[in-house]
Design an enzyme around this catalytic site. Structure first.
Site, PDB file in Angstrom:
ATOM      1  N   LYS A 193       5.034 -38.918  31.373  1.00 11.56           N
ATOM      2  CA  LYS A 193       5.342 -39.965  32.358  1.00 11.56           C
ATOM      3  C   LYS A 193       5.178 -39.372  33.761  1.00 11.56           C
ATOM      4  CE  LYS A 193       8.561 -42.113  29.120  1.00 11.56           C
ATOM      5  NZ  LYS A 193       8.495 -41.106  28.047  1.00 11.56           N
ATOM      6  N   TRP A 214       1.863 -43.649  32.461  1.00  8.62           N
ATOM      7  CA  TRP A 214       1.866 -42.859  31.223  1.00  8.62           C
ATOM      8  C   TRP A 214       0.512 -42.188  31.030  1.00  8.62           C
ATOM      9  CZ3 TRP A 214       4.746 -45.632  26.618  1.00  8.62           C
ATOM     10  CH2 TRP A 214       6.075 -45.825  26.980  1.00  8.62           C
ATOM     11  N   THR A 270      11.268 -36.145   5.669  1.00  4.88           N
ATOM     12  CA  THR A 270      10.465 -36.016   6.875  1.00  4.88           C
ATOM     13  C   THR A 270      10.387 -34.541   7.258  1.00  4.88           C
ATOM     14  OG1 THR A 270      12.398 -36.303   8.284  1.00  4.88           O
ATOM     15  CG2 THR A 270      11.191 -38.282   7.672  1.00  4.88           C
ATOM     16  N   GLU A 319       7.946 -42.308   5.893  1.00 14.09           N
ATOM     17  CA  GLU A 319       8.680 -43.563   5.697  1.00 14.09           C
ATOM     18  C   GLU A 319       7.790 -44.702   5.203  1.00 14.09           C
ATOM     19  OE1 GLU A 319      10.835 -41.323   9.063  1.00 14.09           O
ATOM     20  OE2 GLU A 319       8.775 -41.567   8.327  1.00 14.09           O
TER      21      GLU A 319
END
Length: 548
Positions: free
Chosen positions: A445, A450, A188, A333
């Site tokens: 937030k 959101w 990653t 992944e």
């Protein structure tokens, strides 16, 4: 007792791809711009012979099944030969990103315990610097010929790639082994903490290759000329080196030359029809093409992923240049492809505006991937296009644990175990179209509500004077967090804060409009071309919003 099928039990192996390409598309070209400065041409039949020679050479160097062969290299034919020569002989091809910080490169090589490191000639200074910090490396191989080998080097026993191959006869039979054997290792990008390794199997890679080339995925065929701009060290160039072998198409590789002029000239010279890359690459190419009044003569289709594609970029490619944009989402992944935005017969009957809104989403899961959205307690949320939650996936080419780590990252959905938490926040509509609203760590937030940083960035990117935009959260005493917009202007533009904020009016709810705008010369990117929001958050952690 179950009745078993009476079929040949042929394992799904990487070597079968290049064997097929050599046998059934042997004369089809592979073209590479080399770091040595010239253009190299050969074909799939020659590539397969050289991959067999490389397998022999690695065996002669003492490599045994399961050993990791590291690469620090750009997109080119020698890198392709390592993909197949290493994995096809039972070794593991471990691509390492040369754009990472040197300390990260050394950490990754040591974590993987690479035995061999193959590198492009122009990366010699980097390898010389890092060699003392990579004790597992027993052999350093410079990916060039004898004529270009460095006259002096601090690397002990430096080997020449072409000299190694010249010593072998290529009379090598690809071995058969369990299809669940590891074939490649990718890490990653490591924006937080140390990178983590995803160890792919031959089986998972072959299934990913089949699925990604399907008509409703990348729609690859032997009629295409494919140029992966996405680097071969970025999740195996999204699987394209494997897909191109499977379909037997012409493959064009740009080396390290990813500036707008170099890419445009290669696209035109080689008649490229299909490409793949992150948004930042296309921004640079479009800037060059527009500045010089150019058009594409063969380029018809591209897949854009790595980060959300701004709708303005998509429309420019489609409307101004006739290039179809396939919006994709995936992760290291996931090998990496998870979803692609392609329309069905039903959606083709919608008005053009509705079609465009669907194409701007990350799209539908391809066969082999299942997905869901869940709340923080692991309960499934409805597919209504409104509810947003944590995006979970599972499938034939999704990891079940990270390389070298014993703890499983998987979570349960409604009590059912075996789902991978992506770290993305998303919605899914009734037709299965998924839209990333943010990374969980990037969502803002504000007062219990959101705000999607991606949505704000897409609006900003539609302004004609904006080159690039990023939105981060700033601390607010009343609302907890409020959005700060960071912008780079296009050359010569005189965009002001007031004009930028005014541009949001009527395009988004008033309370979601950023509180302030900061203009910068450059927005930092990760080594894979994504906006580095961690750096931006650190840079502006003490920023005081207006009125505070």
């Amino acid at each position: 007792m179950a009745l078993m099928g009476q079929m040949m039990a042929m394992p799904l192996l990487i070597s079968s791809l290049i064997k097929h390409a050599a046998r059934h598309a042997g004369e089809t070209e592979i073209v590479s711009k080399r770091v040595e400065g010239d253009v190299h041409r050969y074909n799939w039949a020659q590539a397969e012979v050289r991959a067999r020679q490389l397998a022999q050479a690695l065996n002669r160097l003492g490599c045994r099944p399961g050993d990791r062969v590291g690469t620090l290299a750009w997109n080119g034919y020698r890198h392709l030969e390592i993909y197949y020569g290493a994995a096809g002989s039972g070794l593991v091809c471990h691509t390492v990103n040369p754009r990472l910080f040197p300390e990260q490169i050394a950490w990754i090589v040591n974590d993987a315990r690479d035995r061999v490191l193959c590198f492009d000639l122009n990366l010699l200074p980097l390898v010389e610097k890092l060699a003392p910090e990579m004790p597992s490396i027993q052999h350093f191989i410079c990916m060039t010929d004898a004529a270009h080998m460095p006259s002096t080097t601090s690397l002990p026993g430096l080997l020449c790639f072409e000299t190694l191959l010249d010593a072998e006869d290529g009379h090598y039979v690809w071995p058969e082994f369990d299809e669940n054997t590891a074939c490649s290792l990718c890490y990653t990008s490591g924006t937080t903490g140390n990178p983590k390794g995803a160890l792919y199997s031959h089986r998972s890679t072959l299934l990913h290759t089949y699925a990604s080339a399907l008509p409703d995925a990348l729609d690859c065929s032997a009629r295409d000329v494919i140029l992966p701009v996405v680097p071969m060290f970025h999740v195996n160039a999204w699987g394209l080196p494997y897909s191109c072998a499977m379909i037997g198409c012409k493959l064009v590789m740009p080396g390290p030359f990813l500036d707008g002029q170099s890419l445009y000239e290669l696209f035109e010279t080689e008649r490229v029809t299909f490409s793949a890359g992150v948004p930042t690459v296309w921004l640079g190419l479009i800037s060059y093409v527009k500045a010089n009044g150019l058009k594409f003569s063969s380029f018809k289709r591209t897949v854009i992923g790595g980060s959300a594609c701004p709708p303005a970029l998509m429309k420019t490619l489609q409307d101004d240049f006739g290039v179809e944009v396939i919006h994709a989402w995936g992760m290291t992944e996931l090998s990496p492809i998870g979803t692609l935005s392609r329309l069905s017969a039903k959606q083709l009957g919608l008005p053009k505006e509705a079609q465009q809104r669907l194409l701007e989403k990350q799209g539908k899961a391809i066969f082999g991937i299942d997905m869901a959205i869940a709340d923080d307690d692991g309960r499934a949320l409805p597919w209504d296009g409104e509810a947003f939650g944590n995006l979970l996936v599972r499938g034939h080419w999704v990891i079940d644990q990270y390389y070298g780590l014993t703890a499983s990252p998987l979570v349960a959905l409604d009590g059912e175990p075996g789902w991978f938490p992506t770290g993305d926040v998303a919605t899914i509509d009734a037709d299965g179209f998924m839209q990333i609203t943010d990374r969980s760590k990037d969502v803002i937030k504000s007062g219990g509500e959101w705000i999607s940083s991606i949505e704000l960035e897409n609006i900003a990117m539609a302004h004609p004077d904006v080159q690039e935009a990023a939105v981060i959260a700033c601390t607010h005493p009343k609302w907890d967090e409020r959005p700060l917009l960071v912008v780079t202007r296009k050359p010569g533009a005189a965009l002001t804060r007031e004009a930028m904020l005014e541009f949001f009016e009527g395009r988004i709810a008033k309370w979601q409009i950023p509180d302030d705008v900061v203009f910068v010369e450059e927005i930092p990117h990760t080594a894979t071309g994504k906006i580095q929001k961690l750096q931006l958050r650190q840079r502006f952690k003490d920023y005081r919003l207006p009125g505070i």
